[in-house]
Design a protein around this motif. Structure first.
Motif, PDB file in Angstrom:
ATOM      1  N   CYS A  19       0.800  -1.236   0.111  1.00 36.42           N
ATOM      2  CA  CYS A  19       0.031   0.043  -0.058  1.00 36.42           C
ATOM      3  C   CYS A  19       0.872   1.396   0.099  1.00 36.42           C
ATOM      4  CB  CYS A  19      -0.855   0.029   1.262  1.00 36.42           C
ATOM      5  SG  CYS A  19      -0.235   0.535   2.857  1.00 36.42           S
ATOM      6  N   GLY A  20       2.175   1.170   0.480  1.00 33.57           N
ATOM      7  CA  GLY A  20       3.132   2.288   0.559  1.00 33.57           C
ATOM      8  C   GLY A  20       3.087   3.219   1.640  1.00 33.57           C
TER       9      GLY A  20
ATOM     10  N   ARG B 246       3.926   4.589   5.124  1.00 35.17           N
ATOM     11  CA  ARG B 246       4.920   4.253   6.028  1.00 35.17           C
ATOM     12  C   ARG B 246       4.693   5.215   7.531  1.00 35.17           C
ATOM     13  NH1 ARG B 246       5.975   0.670   3.330  1.00 35.17           N
ATOM     14  NH2 ARG B 246       7.603   0.328   1.982  1.00 35.17           N
TER      15      ARG B 246
END
Length: 103
Positions: free
Chosen positions: A64-65, A67
């Motif tokens: 999903c990216g 962080r």
């Protein structure tokens, strides 16, 4: 309305209804005060954040990216809570009302 806004509103309504139902059930079953149950709900959100953040902090991460950035994430969550607590309830939104029967 953009698709992402529609999905966000639907998700918000679903989460709110689910939490409200559980909130009322916990108060009924335990006899705890509203603020005690709200504190428990806030702790649950915090522990969910921690669990999700820990999974997303791994080097491989998640596709999903997202962080996690703990300091800013907690600020965002706190601001969202404060904003929602200060908002006065608008007129009833029929889309958010629980269906009781059928016509």
């Amino acid at each position: 309305m953009a698709e992402i806004e529609r999905r966000s509103e639907e998700a918000s309504a679903h989460i709110r209804a689910t939490i409200m139902n559980e909130f009322c059930e916990v108060m009924h079953k335990t006899g705890l005060s509203p603020i005690a149950v709200m504190r428990l709900a806030a702790q649950a959100v915090g522990s969910i954040y921690r669990e999700v953040a820990d999974v997303h902090a791994c080097p491989d991460g998640c596709p999903c990216g997202w962080r996690p950035h703990e300091v800013s994430d907690i600020e965002v969550l706190g601001a969202a809570l404060a904003s929602a607590c200060r908002q006065h309830r608008r007129s009833q939104d029929l889309r958010l009302m629980r269906v009781i029967g059928s016509a």
